[in-house]
Scaffold this motif. Structure first.
Motif, PDB file in Angstrom:
ATOM      1  N   THR A 142       0.819  -1.205   0.000  1.00  0.00           N
ATOM      2  CA  THR A 142       0.000   0.000   0.000  1.00  0.00           C
ATOM      3  C   THR A 142       0.860   1.264   0.000  1.00  0.00           C
ATOM      4  O   THR A 142       0.331   2.371  -0.121  1.00  0.00           O
ATOM      5  N   SER A 143       2.170   1.105   0.129  1.00  0.00           N
ATOM      6  CA  SER A 143       3.044   2.266   0.248  1.00  0.00           C
ATOM      7  C   SER A 143       3.351   2.887  -1.115  1.00  0.00           C
ATOM      8  O   SER A 143       3.395   2.211  -2.142  1.00  0.00           O
ATOM      9  N   LYS A 144       3.604   4.179  -1.098  1.00  0.00           N
ATOM     10  CA  LYS A 144       3.990   4.897  -2.301  1.00  0.00           C
ATOM     11  C   LYS A 144       5.354   4.412  -2.795  1.00  0.00           C
ATOM     12  O   LYS A 144       5.598   4.324  -4.001  1.00  0.00           O
ATOM     13  N   THR A 145       6.224   4.071  -1.848  1.00  0.00           N
ATOM     14  CA  THR A 145       7.576   3.616  -2.196  1.00  0.00           C
ATOM     15  C   THR A 145       7.532   2.359  -3.058  1.00  0.00           C
ATOM     16  O   THR A 145       8.185   2.282  -4.101  1.00  0.00           O
TER      17      THR A 145
ATOM     18  N   PHE B 112       5.074   1.231  -4.835  1.00  0.00           N
ATOM     19  CA  PHE B 112       4.449   1.569  -6.112  1.00  0.00           C
ATOM     20  C   PHE B 112       5.483   2.175  -7.062  1.00  0.00           C
ATOM     21  O   PHE B 112       5.544   1.836  -8.250  1.00  0.00           O
ATOM     22  N   GLU B 113       6.333   3.054  -6.555  1.00  0.00           N
ATOM     23  CA  GLU B 113       7.373   3.675  -7.375  1.00  0.00           C
ATOM     24  C   GLU B 113       8.418   2.652  -7.817  1.00  0.00           C
ATOM     25  O   GLU B 113       8.913   2.708  -8.946  1.00  0.00           O
TER      26      GLU B 113
ATOM     27  N   HIS C 250      -2.898   0.978  -5.434  1.00  0.00           N
ATOM     28  CA  HIS C 250      -2.417   1.633  -6.656  1.00  0.00           C
ATOM     29  C   HIS C 250      -1.546   0.693  -7.486  1.00  0.00           C
ATOM     30  O   HIS C 250      -1.546   0.760  -8.717  1.00  0.00           O
TER      31      HIS C 250
END
Length: 451
Positions: A312-315, A317-318, A410
């Motif tokens: 769920t982390s943005k990291t 996903f990136e 995401h």
């Protein structure tokens, strides 16, 4: 005879009794510590087996395209059985060849022509012509040393270049290849070195542009320039068209990699940026050597141990997005590589024996190396044999398995894109043979087509 106590011995009697008491207590304490240690080991093993069983990795059957490929012939050296699933690891090793189609499609080597040449191998080059001498290539010095050994004057020495995304298993592969000391020469590093990367040696740090590594969620290496669709960092991606760098790199590498034993049939160098520079390397060394590329690949939900696993982390996903940027560019490069083998990190654990024997066959090694899957406390190493850490596989999968069921992740946007590379986004312990590219190519042909 006197019945009186000899008081002269009293001062010695009490210390002696005290010492005997202490010794008995010491034995009890030592025994208790040993029993506690034994109980701890047994408990850890039970917990290890239970944790392994909770995340049993599976290898899906490949598509119909590769299902007819022949299996891998065993090497002369003894190898451990295929890894199987964690439930099977507690049982005696057994082969899974009859249950699962082959992953790489490479048989044992066969000679394709006279002079003892096999697939991917070419005849030893002649001395440079006057035209070639005008653009001096120092690597003909290695050719002359190899020719002088008389070991095999018919075929070229191989240069094996290992590349892959940072933290995708390049060091693991380097450790395995290093165990083949009779055939393979590796570069010599300072005792404090942990990376074993050729571009980190003295005189090589400025030989090629910096590539960024895994910094900033792999953005430093793989971020795309939206204005032209190319990587932002110039020099990460190099091809045969970068002719202006080739002569300098030949000179630099000849000096920086002089610790190779040029009497060995194979010279091996590992550097993650080789992933996107293999076309350049093939051009640099192709005049004097047969270049064999071995790439590593790892699920982007597992790659980068310095980053959190949380899906769920943005990291994370990136990381997946940047991973795809570099891997897509790499896929285009594969079409230009004459000899290559792709080793998914997952294959070391799902198909241990097949992976080992495929590497043996791909490089046409004369000797093999034992492989094993030891317990949690063991380490892979650069000494005798080759060991794999079971707990180094599927670490993130065990952590995010339950969380991944959240409907609004995401990272789910990348599900279809990862399937191209054989990966299941929701389960990083799975690997499926890709449909869009081959894992093994020799002489520009898929290994499954060779006979």
């Amino acid at each position: 005879t006197s019945n009186h106590l000899d008081v002269s011995v009293v001062p010695f009697a009490f210390p002696a009794a005290a010492m005997a008491f202490v010794c008995n207590m010491h034995n009890v304490v030592v025994g208790a510590v040993l029993l506690l240690l034994l109980a701890t080991i047994v408990l850890l093993q039970l917990l290890d087996e239970r944790s392994l069983q909770r995340w049993a990795p599976t290898l899906h059957a490949p598509s119909e395209r590769g299902a007819s490929a022949l299996g891998i012939a065993a090497d002369d050296a003894p190898l451990a059985g295929d890894a199987g699933t964690p439930e099977e690891w507690s049982a005696p090793p057994r082969s899974l060849a009859k249950q699962q189609p082959p992953l790489f499609g490479l048989e044992a080597r066969s000679e394709r022509a006279t002079l003892g040449l096999s697939w991917g191998e070419t005849a030893l080059p002649d001395e440079p012509t006057p035209d070639e001498s005008s653009s001096y290539n120092p690597w003909f010095g290695a050719v002359n040393t190899w020719r002088s050994t008389g070991a095999n004057t018919t075929k070229r020495q191989k240069i094996v270049l290992v590349g892959g995304m940072p933290r995708s298993g390049t060091t693991l592969l380097e450790a395995f290849l290093s165990s083949h000391r009779d055939d393979i020469s590796t570069l010599k590093f300072d005792a404090t070195s942990r990376t074993m990367e050729g571009l980190m040696l003295d005189g090589m740090t400025d030989a090629l542009p910096e590539y960024g590594g895994s910094g900033n969620s792999f953005k430093s290496m793989c971020e795309i320039d939206t204005t032209n669709g190319e990587l932002k960092r110039r020099g990460v991606h190099l091809t045969e068209h970068n002719a202006n760098m080739q002569s300098k790199f030949r000179q630099k590498s000849w000096q920086g990699w002089s610790s190779w034993d040029f009497k060995k049939p194979i010279l091996m160098e590992k550097d993650p940026p080789n992933l996107l520079r293999m076309r350049f390397m093939q051009q640099v060394f192709g005049q004097t050597h047969d270049v064999f590329a071995i790439f590593t690949m790892k699920h982007p939900m597992e790659i980068g141990s310095r980053y959190e696993c949380d899906p769920t982390s943005k990291t994370r996903f990136e990381i997946v997005g940047n991973w795809l940027n570099c891997q897509r560019l790499w896929l285009k490069d594969l079409q230009h590589i004459k000899n290559y083998l792709i080793i998914p990190y997952e294959a070391w654990f799902l198909r241990t024996k097949e992976t080992m024997s495929t590497i043996h066959s791909f490089l046409n090694l004369r000797s093999g190396s034992k492989a094993d899957l030891p317990r949690r406390l063991s380490l892979w190493n650069h000494t005798s044999g080759f060991l794999l850490r079971r707990d180094a596989f599927g670490m993130c999968n065990r952590k995010f398995k339950a969380d991944f069921q959240l409907p609004h992740l995401h990272v789910r946007a990348y599900t279809r894109h990862l399937k191209v590379f054989g990966y299941d986004l929701s389960d990083s312990s799975k690997f499926t043979k890709p449909d869009d590219f081959d894992l093994c190519v020799l002489d520009g042909k898929p290994c499954r087509e060779l006979s």
